[in-house]
Scaffold this motif. Structure first.
Motif, PDB file in Angstrom:
ATOM      1  N   SER A 109     -48.577  58.969   6.915  1.00 59.07           N
ATOM      2  CA  SER A 109     -49.193  58.680   5.564  1.00 59.07           C
ATOM      3  C   SER A 109     -48.302  58.730   3.981  1.00 59.07           C
ATOM      4  N   ARG A 110     -47.119  59.541   4.486  1.00 60.82           N
ATOM      5  CA  ARG A 110     -45.895  60.039   3.178  1.00 60.82           C
ATOM      6  C   ARG A 110     -45.022  60.364   3.810  1.00 60.82           C
ATOM      7  N   ILE A 111     -44.039  60.480   3.083  1.00 61.08           N
ATOM      8  CA  ILE A 111     -42.509  60.782   3.457  1.00 61.08           C
ATOM      9  C   ILE A 111     -41.748  61.632   2.874  1.00 61.08           C
ATOM     10  N   GLU A 112     -41.458  62.501   3.101  1.00 60.48           N
ATOM     11  CA  GLU A 112     -41.100  63.111   1.432  1.00 60.48           C
ATOM     12  C   GLU A 112     -39.661  63.954   1.856  1.00 60.48           C
ATOM     13  N   ASP A 113     -38.534  63.833   0.939  1.00 63.06           N
ATOM     14  CA  ASP A 113     -37.680  64.401   1.162  1.00 63.06           C
ATOM     15  C   ASP A 113     -37.166  65.164   0.764  1.00 63.06           C
ATOM     16  N   LEU A 114     -37.023  66.798   1.674  1.00 62.26           N
ATOM     17  CA  LEU A 114     -37.164  68.366   1.285  1.00 62.26           C
ATOM     18  C   LEU A 114     -35.873  68.488   0.854  1.00 62.26           C
ATOM     19  N   THR A 115     -34.371  67.532   1.830  1.00 58.60           N
ATOM     20  CA  THR A 115     -33.311  67.883   1.669  1.00 58.60           C
ATOM     21  C   THR A 115     -32.910  66.919   2.301  1.00 58.60           C
ATOM     22  N   PRO A 116     -31.325  67.165   1.527  1.00 64.15           N
ATOM     23  CA  PRO A 116     -30.782  65.595   1.925  1.00 64.15           C
ATOM     24  C   PRO A 116     -30.421  65.553   3.413  1.00 64.15           C
ATOM     25  N   THR A 117     -30.720  66.077   3.304  1.00 63.57           N
ATOM     26  CA  THR A 117     -30.496  66.132   5.503  1.00 63.57           C
ATOM     27  C   THR A 117     -32.302  65.871   5.907  1.00 63.57           C
ATOM     28  N   ILE A 118     -32.880  66.529   5.376  1.00 63.02           N
ATOM     29  CA  ILE A 118     -34.905  66.720   6.220  1.00 63.02           C
ATOM     30  C   ILE A 118     -35.274  65.932   5.499  1.00 63.02           C
ATOM     31  N   LYS A 119     -36.882  65.354   6.749  1.00 58.11           N
ATOM     32  CA  LYS A 119     -37.288  64.466   6.078  1.00 58.11           C
ATOM     33  C   LYS A 119     -38.660  65.559   6.390  1.00 58.11           C
ATOM     34  N   ALA A 120     -39.637  65.390   5.438  1.00 60.73           N
ATOM     35  CA  ALA A 120     -41.430  65.980   6.194  1.00 60.73           C
ATOM     36  C   ALA A 120     -42.310  64.641   5.784  1.00 60.73           C
ATOM     37  N   ILE A 121     -41.863  64.651   7.457  1.00 57.61           N
ATOM     38  CA  ILE A 121     -43.188  63.197   7.428  1.00 57.61           C
ATOM     39  C   ILE A 121     -44.892  63.815   8.183  1.00 57.61           C
ATOM     40  N   ILE A 166     -41.119  57.953  19.111  1.00 54.79           N
ATOM     41  CA  ILE A 166     -40.553  56.868  19.077  1.00 54.79           C
ATOM     42  C   ILE A 166     -40.386  55.304  19.005  1.00 54.79           C
ATOM     43  N   PRO A 167     -40.260  54.310  18.451  1.00 56.41           N
ATOM     44  CA  PRO A 167     -41.037  53.034  18.833  1.00 56.41           C
ATOM     45  C   PRO A 167     -39.281  52.476  18.611  1.00 56.41           C
ATOM     46  N   GLY A 168     -38.383  52.721  17.671  1.00 59.09           N
ATOM     47  CA  GLY A 168     -37.491  52.210  17.869  1.00 59.09           C
ATOM     48  C   GLY A 168     -36.650  53.029  19.007  1.00 59.09           C
ATOM     49  N   ILE A 169     -36.784  53.463  18.924  1.00 59.82           N
ATOM     50  CA  ILE A 169     -35.466  54.084  20.782  1.00 59.82           C
ATOM     51  C   ILE A 169     -36.232  54.312  22.188  1.00 59.82           C
ATOM     52  N   GLY A 170     -37.988  53.838  21.968  1.00 61.58           N
ATOM     53  CA  GLY A 170     -38.261  54.196  23.201  1.00 61.58           C
ATOM     54  C   GLY A 170     -38.451  55.304  23.874  1.00 61.58           C
ATOM     55  N   GLN A 171     -38.181  56.610  23.311  1.00 64.63           N
ATOM     56  CA  GLN A 171     -38.325  57.862  23.900  1.00 64.63           C
ATOM     57  C   GLN A 171     -39.220  58.406  23.050  1.00 64.63           C
ATOM     58  N   SER A 172     -39.525  60.110  23.763  1.00 58.28           N
ATOM     59  CA  SER A 172     -40.374  60.847  22.696  1.00 58.28           C
ATOM     60  C   SER A 172     -39.039  61.696  22.552  1.00 58.28           C
ATOM     61  N   ARG A 173     -39.128  62.867  21.009  1.00 57.91           N
ATOM     62  CA  ARG A 173     -38.778  63.765  20.754  1.00 57.91           C
ATOM     63  C   ARG A 173     -39.405  64.472  20.681  1.00 57.91           C
ATOM     64  N   ALA A 174     -39.076  66.006  20.680  1.00 58.41           N
ATOM     65  CA  ALA A 174     -40.409  67.651  20.926  1.00 58.41           C
ATOM     66  C   ALA A 174     -39.901  67.666  19.050  1.00 58.41           C
ATOM     67  N   PHE A 175     -40.860  67.734  18.350  1.00 54.81           N
ATOM     68  CA  PHE A 175     -40.768  69.050  16.765  1.00 54.81           C
ATOM     69  C   PHE A 175     -41.973  69.548  16.369  1.00 54.81           C
ATOM     70  N   SER A 176     -41.503  70.541  16.030  1.00 57.60           N
ATOM     71  CA  SER A 176     -42.756  71.225  15.920  1.00 57.60           C
ATOM     72  C   SER A 176     -43.889  71.173  14.241  1.00 57.60           C
ATOM     73  N   ILE A 177     -45.045  72.354  14.483  1.00 61.05           N
ATOM     74  CA  ILE A 177     -45.833  70.945  13.471  1.00 61.05           C
ATOM     75  C   ILE A 177     -46.274  72.226  12.066  1.00 61.05           C
ATOM     76  N   ALA A 178     -45.145  71.904  10.942  1.00 64.94           N
ATOM     77  CA  ALA A 178     -45.066  72.355   9.887  1.00 64.94           C
ATOM     78  C   ALA A 178     -46.204  72.680   9.568  1.00 64.94           C
ATOM     79  N   ASN A 179     -47.180  72.848   9.353  1.00 62.96           N
ATOM     80  CA  ASN A 179     -47.951  73.092   8.492  1.00 62.96           C
ATOM     81  C   ASN A 179     -48.856  73.963   9.285  1.00 62.96           C
ATOM     82  N   GLU A 191     -47.765  68.059  10.232  1.00 57.01           N
ATOM     83  CA  GLU A 191     -46.950  67.704   8.604  1.00 57.01           C
ATOM     84  C   GLU A 191     -44.977  68.086   9.459  1.00 57.01           C
ATOM     85  N   LEU A 192     -44.330  66.978  10.625  1.00 60.49           N
ATOM     86  CA  LEU A 192     -43.081  67.002  10.864  1.00 60.49           C
ATOM     87  C   LEU A 192     -41.483  67.273  10.140  1.00 60.49           C
TER      88      LEU A 192
END
Length: 378
Positions: A109-121, A166-179, A191-192
């Motif tokens: 639904s939304r992608i935002e830049d949190l820092t130069p190296t971190i995005k909120a998805i 992740i469709p681009g690599i055909g594999q899954s990755r673990a991400f903590s839920i931020a909200n 939010e990731l």
């Protein structure tokens, strides 16, 4: 379809052909200790007491030949060849809720830049994907404000994570839920916080290729990283890099539910431009007398107008507490070097293994690294 009996629980579940023991257990809400999920770290080792299994892609160093001969296997990659009974080292956790893993379709639904190296998805979740034919249809235990089966809301404890395909690599990755869970239930959106890792195929694809409106698959919740509220002890969160995701979910959840225990967050980054959600935590500290926020910068130029702590997370925490952490419950999130330094500092400050918790998921690369000989629980 085979029957799997898990001791000492005495629980019997059905396992599909080709389904791993770990996946089958988690989808029935039964937690088995695990970390990497790739057959590399050995954290999910169980004893086969009866029946036949295929060890799968278990690394020979994680599951040695003599262990195979003794009937041991790795739950994350072994599959059943008959009805099987296993014995697992399962610790009783009074604060753990029983939440089966489910699959969800999601829209970015939304992608935002949190820092130069971190995005909120931000991912808007659809209704859970139906189980495969023959697999028991799972719903969440209907208690404690949990989501009803068939809703688009993922049920989880603050601090847990999801697996993102992740469709681009055909594999899954673990991400903590931020909200926080209440926010997720209100919006059906998770939010990731994704940091772009040098050479990381998954995070690079998410940063450079992912666009709003795309469809992704999510599975969860996973992990045993949650607040041990029943201990009723002061809470210390130590985070670095993109490791702020879990503490943010846990802290905002605690404060929203009226927790009055002392809560301290020590959060470190290299520079101010990387210090995301800084304003949010300063506002929370102003609103809640029991919450203390200690931001620390490790590479802030000398002579700048920064008035906060300088140095690494463990150094800032040691200075803030005067080197004495006795009586705390500590929760650590961040890159492995930060975790190691924090563990050492906490132990030197009279806090020991039983009161220190950290993330349980590891990347394939992390799983091959040497782990602290001082701290074998995590």
């Amino acid at each position: 379809m085979y029957q799997l009996t898990i001791e000492p629980l005495g629980a019997t579940i059905e396992v599909e052909e080709g389904q791993t023991v770990l996946d089958a257990a988690l989808r029935q809400g039964i937690y088995l200790p695990h970390a990497c999920g790739h057959g590399l770290c050995g954290s999910c080792k169980v004893q086969v007491c009866g029946g036949e299994v295929d060890h799968g892609a278990a690394n020979p160093f994680a599951l040695m030949d003599f262990e195979r001969d003794e009937g041991k296997t790795l739950a994350c990659c072994c599959t059943l060849q008959s009805d099987v009974t296993i014995e697992a080292d399962i610790e009783e956790e009074p604060d753990a809720r029983v939440i089966p893993v489910r699959d969800f379709a999601a829209t970015v639904s939304r992608i935002e830049d949190l820092t130069p190296t971190i995005k909120a998805i931000h991912l808007q979740l659809d209704k859970p994907i139906s189980p495969a034919p023959g697999r028991p249809k799972l719903g969440c235990t209907p208690s404690g404000g949990q989501a009803e089966p068939g809703s688009g809301v993922i049920d989880f404890q603050a601090g847990q994570y999801i697996q993102l395909e992740i469709p681009g690599i055909g594999q899954s990755r673990a991400f903590s839920i931020a909200n926080a869970p209440a926010d997720v239930q209100a919006s059906s959106s998770i939010e990731l916080n994704v940091r772009k890792l040098p050479g990381g195929a998954g995070t690079t694809w998410l940063h450079e290729q992912l666009k709003p409106g795309e469809r992704l698959s999510v599975a969860g919740p996973y992990g045993r990283f949650f607040v041990r509220e029943s201990a009723k002890r002061p809470l210390l969160f130590m985070a670095g890099g993109s490791g702020l995701s879990s503490p943010r979910s846990m802290i905002t959840d605690l404060l929203a539910r009226g927790c009055n225990l002392p809560i301290t967050l020590v959060y470190g980054q290299r520079s101010r431009e990387e210090l995301y959600y800084d304003a949010e935590f300063r506002e929370l500290a102003a609103q809640h007398p029991n919450f203390t926020y200690v931001p620390a910068l490790s590479h802030e130029p000398e002579g700048s107008d920064w008035t906060g702590a300088r140095g690494f997370v463990h150094e800032a925490a040691k200075a803030h507490f005067g080197g004495n952490f006795a009586g705390q419950k500590a929760y650590l999130c961040g890159p492995p070097p930060m975790i190691e330094a924090c563990i050492s500092t906490l132990m030197q400050g009279r806090l020991f293994e039983r009161d220190i918790y950290t993330e349980k998921f590891l990347s394939a690369a992390d799983a091959q690294a040497t782990r602290s000989p001082l701290f074998q629980r995590v």
